[in-house]
Design a protein around this motif. Sequence first.
Motif, mmCIF file in Angstrom:
data_model
loop_
_atom_site.group_PDB
_atom_site.id
_atom_site.type_symbol
_atom_site.label_atom_id
_atom_site.label_comp_id
_atom_site.label_asym_id
_atom_site.label_seq_id
_atom_site.Cartn_x
_atom_site.Cartn_y
_atom_site.Cartn_z
ATOM 1 N N ASP A 1 0.868 -1.090 -0.037
ATOM 2 C CA ASP A 1 0.100 -0.180 -0.033
ATOM 3 C C ASP A 1 0.887 1.156 -0.004
ATOM 4 O O ASP A 1 1.638 1.328 0.919
ATOM 5 N N HIS A 2 0.733 2.094 -1.125
ATOM 6 C CA HIS A 2 1.666 3.398 -0.996
ATOM 7 C C HIS A 2 3.105 2.957 -1.390
ATOM 8 O O HIS A 2 3.934 3.665 -1.152
ATOM 9 N N HIS A 3 3.364 1.856 -1.986
ATOM 10 C CA HIS A 3 4.606 1.633 -2.307
ATOM 11 C C HIS A 3 5.211 2.505 -3.259
ATOM 12 O O HIS A 3 4.469 2.538 -4.267
ATOM 13 N N LYS B 1 2.814 -1.248 -7.872
ATOM 14 C CA LYS B 1 1.422 -1.178 -7.924
ATOM 15 C C LYS B 1 1.014 -2.656 -8.018
ATOM 16 O O LYS B 1 1.101 -3.311 -9.103
#
Length: 350
Positions: A24-26, A30
């Motif tokens: 998440d939010h890397h 995606k």
Amino acid sequence: MEPIPVAILGATGAVGQRFVQLLDHHPWFKVTTLCASDRSVGKTYVEGCRWLLDSPMPEWARDMILQPTVLEAVNEPIVFSALPAEVAQDLEPALAEKGCVVCSNASAHRMDEDIPLLLPEVNAEHVELIHQQRQRRGWRGAIVTNPNCTSTGMTIVLKALDQVFGVKRAIAVSLQALSGAGYPGVASLDIVDNVIPFIRGEEEKVSLEPRKMLGTLKNGHIEYHPLTISAQTNRVAVLDGHMVCLNVECETRPSPEEAIQVLEAFALPDWLANLPSSPRPPIMVRRENDRPQPRLDRMIGRGMSTIVGRVRADEVLDLKMVVLSHNTIRGAAGASIYNAELIVQKGLLP
Ligand SMILES: NC(=O)C1=CN([C@@H]2O[C@H](COP(=O)(O)OP(=O)(O)OC[C@H]3O[C@@H](n4cnc5c(N)ncnc54)[C@H](OP(=O)(O)O)[C@@H]3O)[C@@H](O)[C@H]2O)C=CC1
Ligand SMILES: N[C@@H](CC(=O)OP(=O)(O)O)C(=O)O
């Protein structure tokens, strides 16, 4: 840069959920495909997954439809595998042949001669085995594995000590968390008020995997480290965080204070230290006489650091200490993501 699409296999399990949480939010990756077993295919992630983590399920994941775990469903350049080993056995090589770089938690291919068993703190150079895979097997993609979660923390500690004192023999006694057995894992009536002194296949992995990781890459082949490890592994009623009581014999006997200084000084080259998932710090030494403790210390370094405490002189070997590592983060999903970052940084995506 444009985000790199990634798939997660075994996305509903204990490790699969950690992948969803950590991605998440890397900044680079995606998630575009989530796969699970036939039991879950066609359901949304929120329907098919019993979410066990203490942060909310990411919004983007909730309505993704779970895909079948088959070759045709996966087209991403990076695939994170949290599959049972028997399912990984044939599917992971087929994905590598298709052109995917598979970063796997499963044990199926860890000990294959041309497949890296990778811990960036220990053996980043072993990633070069990807070239052997491509030459020998004709793959466009690759398989890179991360070790068993109990092997992980102790191997990082052994590496730091080996560089300075040389390590000869070790005795490892584990206290392993319940999440290591997946979900639903061990029945409550078996583990409450109890310790189970057997985890199938674990002692063999803990005795051998560190020797491959600490080994030397020569002419496209890994020479295993001659270290001998005696392991006993136990399941305890802790949710997350594997602890190992480790006794070590060295070529040159260090005092506990010398060992602590070496562990505290253990540092990574800048190119590794700057990767998004790099542990900060790689090793933390606790000097209090009652640390590390899983509940209090497992999230140090966002779950990626290795925590060492109770470093003392040993009456039988040279040193004794306690090592703690978060099993589903540093020992599993975080490990695969860190390995994938290393692969991207090295320009090894096809
Ligand atoms: N837990 C840990 O600390 C560590 C685990 N590992 C390894 O990671 C892997 C995953 O472990 P973990 O998450 O704990 O296991 P879980 O049992 O919690 O999850 C297994 C996952 O695999 C899916 N799955 C099960 N059977 C099949 C099948 N036949 N075909 C396709 N998908 C299937 C499940 O989907 P569904 O929900 O649909 O059944 C689920 O998503 C294992 O190889 C394990 O040994 C490695 C290091 C640490
Ligand atoms: N056996 C480990 C978790 C695991 O699945 O490891 P491996 O992938 O090496 O079988 C534990 O119980 O904590």
